[in-house]
Design a protein around this motif. Structure first.
Motif, PDB file in Angstrom:
ATOM      1  N   ALA A 258     -60.905   3.817  -8.574  1.00 18.76           N
ATOM      2  CA  ALA A 258     -61.182   4.004  -9.991  1.00 18.76           C
ATOM      3  C   ALA A 258     -61.146   5.498 -10.276  1.00 18.76           C
ATOM      4  N   VAL A 259     -60.632   5.857 -11.449  1.00 19.92           N
ATOM      5  CA  VAL A 259     -60.447   7.270 -11.796  1.00 19.92           C
ATOM      6  C   VAL A 259     -60.873   7.499 -13.241  1.00 19.92           C
ATOM      7  N   SER A 260     -61.435   8.661 -13.501  1.00 22.79           N
ATOM      8  CA  SER A 260     -61.678   9.111 -14.869  1.00 22.79           C
ATOM      9  C   SER A 260     -61.180  10.545 -14.994  1.00 22.79           C
ATOM     10  N   LEU A 261     -60.360  10.801 -15.998  1.00 21.14           N
ATOM     11  CA  LEU A 261     -59.832  12.140 -16.250  1.00 21.14           C
ATOM     12  C   LEU A 261     -60.124  12.532 -17.695  1.00 21.14           C
ATOM     13  N   GLN A 262     -60.411  13.789 -17.893  1.00 17.79           N
ATOM     14  CA  GLN A 262     -60.503  14.294 -19.252  1.00 17.79           C
ATOM     15  C   GLN A 262     -59.102  14.338 -19.869  1.00 17.79           C
ATOM     16  N   PRO A 263     -58.993  14.294 -21.195  1.00 17.11           N
ATOM     17  CA  PRO A 263     -57.675  14.258 -21.828  1.00 17.11           C
ATOM     18  C   PRO A 263     -56.743  15.367 -21.352  1.00 17.11           C
ATOM     19  N   LYS A 264     -55.498  14.985 -21.106  1.00 12.58           N
ATOM     20  CA  LYS A 264     -54.392  15.864 -20.705  1.00 12.58           C
ATOM     21  C   LYS A 264     -54.556  16.438 -19.300  1.00 12.58           C
ATOM     22  N   VAL A 265     -55.483  15.901 -18.517  1.00 11.82           N
ATOM     23  CA  VAL A 265     -55.664  16.376 -17.137  1.00 11.82           C
ATOM     24  C   VAL A 265     -54.677  15.673 -16.215  1.00 11.82           C
ATOM     25  N   ASN A 266     -54.189  16.438 -15.238  1.00 17.80           N
ATOM     26  CA  ASN A 266     -53.225  15.946 -14.254  1.00 17.80           C
ATOM     27  C   ASN A 266     -53.886  15.894 -12.880  1.00 17.80           C
ATOM     28  N   SER A 267     -53.678  14.802 -12.156  1.00 17.45           N
ATOM     29  CA  SER A 267     -54.157  14.696 -10.779  1.00 17.45           C
ATOM     30  C   SER A 267     -53.201  13.790 -10.037  1.00 17.45           C
ATOM     31  N   GLY A 268     -53.555  13.390  -8.813  1.00 18.12           N
ATOM     32  CA  GLY A 268     -52.666  12.517  -8.067  1.00 18.12           C
ATOM     33  C   GLY A 268     -53.290  12.040  -6.773  1.00 18.12           C
ATOM     34  N   VAL A 269     -52.748  10.929  -6.278  1.00 21.22           N
ATOM     35  CA  VAL A 269     -53.079  10.425  -4.953  1.00 21.22           C
ATOM     36  C   VAL A 269     -51.825  10.550  -4.107  1.00 21.22           C
TER      37      VAL A 269
END
Length: 304
Positions: free
Chosen positions: A173-184
């Motif tokens: 499960a993931v939560s990101l703030q708007p326009k944030v980029n991440s990855g697995v």
């Protein structure tokens, strides 16, 4: 596709996708109610999609492009228009899910769902046991034991599993703030900077259209595929499933399949340069100074 078409598509998908509770439990949809994405058949003229159902005329069969291990499934079938829908459940030890219609019959299928079994937590919600940190990098990963989350902020950084995985089912499960980029990242070369296949985590839209991800989109294999649709809305929690087996990779976001990809490149131990099927580590990414989000309920079932 315009905004109105996107809204209609969303309505169809939401009818055929797992419920919010099912998604949180790990269920994903194998049939999206709109297309045969993720399916393969030798008799394509025998299968069509109509009003959220998959219609098959026998004799014919259709099967998933993904090969599964240790999963359970359920779907609804209607063998005659005058008969009620019935629910079929079962398990797959090793192989595809196949739907088959006998000669002279026309059957309908809908709500085709699947859930990986035997998932084991690789983040315990209390500390970073089992993970390798890189404190020299700007990105920071910290544990919030009260809500059992793995928080990620600041600049470029990575957090790496101590164990390696080749073929697997992965969920988080993931939560990101708007326009944030991440990855697995997965099948990574241990210790190298984010050198693996990347399941993109980015829910930014172009012109507010969910069929137009701004940067490949959550569930894309970055630089290889583009997500079909962006079902998640930041900063709401969304759920990611990755299944990697051999040269084939599938992903789901909030129960909707985003990637059905076969890596046809020549074999290479470096996944940036070619097909890598050898086990590698899993890395979570802090992308840049705007990074602000968290991971939760990180689980895996190794099929090696």
């Amino acid at each position: 596709m315009n905004i109105i078409s996107s809204m209609i598509l969303c309505a169809v998908f939401s009818w055929t996708l797992p419920s919010d509770i099912q998604v949180a439990e790990g269920w994903v949809a194998l049939f999206d109610g709109e297309t045969t994405f993720g399916w393969n058949t030798e008799t394509p003229n025998s299968w069509q999609v109509e009003e959220g159902t998959l219609l098959g005329a026998g004799p014919s069969k259709i099967e998933t492009t993904t090969q599964f291990k240790n999963v359970k499934f359920q779907y609804e079938i209607q063998r005659c228009a005058c008969e009620p829908w019935e629910t079929v459940t079962g398990e797959i030890t090793d192989g595809t899910l196949t739907l088959e219609v006998p000669e002279g019959k026309a059957w309908s299928f809908r709500n085709v769902l699947l859930k990986p079994k035997g998932m084991e937590a690789i983040f315990n919600g209390e500390n970073l046991d089992g993970w390798k940190t890189y404190p020299e990098m700007a990105g920071k990963f910290t544990v919030n034991p009260e809500r059992k989350t793995l928080d990620v902020k600041d600049g470029l950084g990575m957090l790496e599993t101590e164990k390696t995985y080749g073929d697997f089912a992965f969920q988080c499960a993931v939560s990101l703030q708007p326009k944030v980029n991440s990855g697995v990242f997965f099948r990574c070369i241990p210790g190298e900077k984010l050198n693996g296949y990347e399941c993109q985590l980015n829910n930014t839209l172009v012109d507010g259209d969910r069929t137009k991800p701004a940067d490949a989109g959550s569930g894309a294999i970055f630089r290889r595929t583009v997500a079909r649709y962006v079902p998640a809305t930041d900063p709401e929690i969304f759920y990611v499933t990755i299944i990697a087996r051999g040269d084939h990779i599938s992903t789901w976001v909030n129960g909707m399949q985003q990637t059905d990809w076969t890596d046809t490149r020549k074999a290479n131990p470096n996944p940036r340069r070619g097909l890598r099927v050898e086990p590698g580590t899993i890395m979570l990414q802090a992308h840049d100074v705007t990074t602000d989000g968290y991971f939760q309920s990180i689980t895996i079932n190794s099929w090696d």
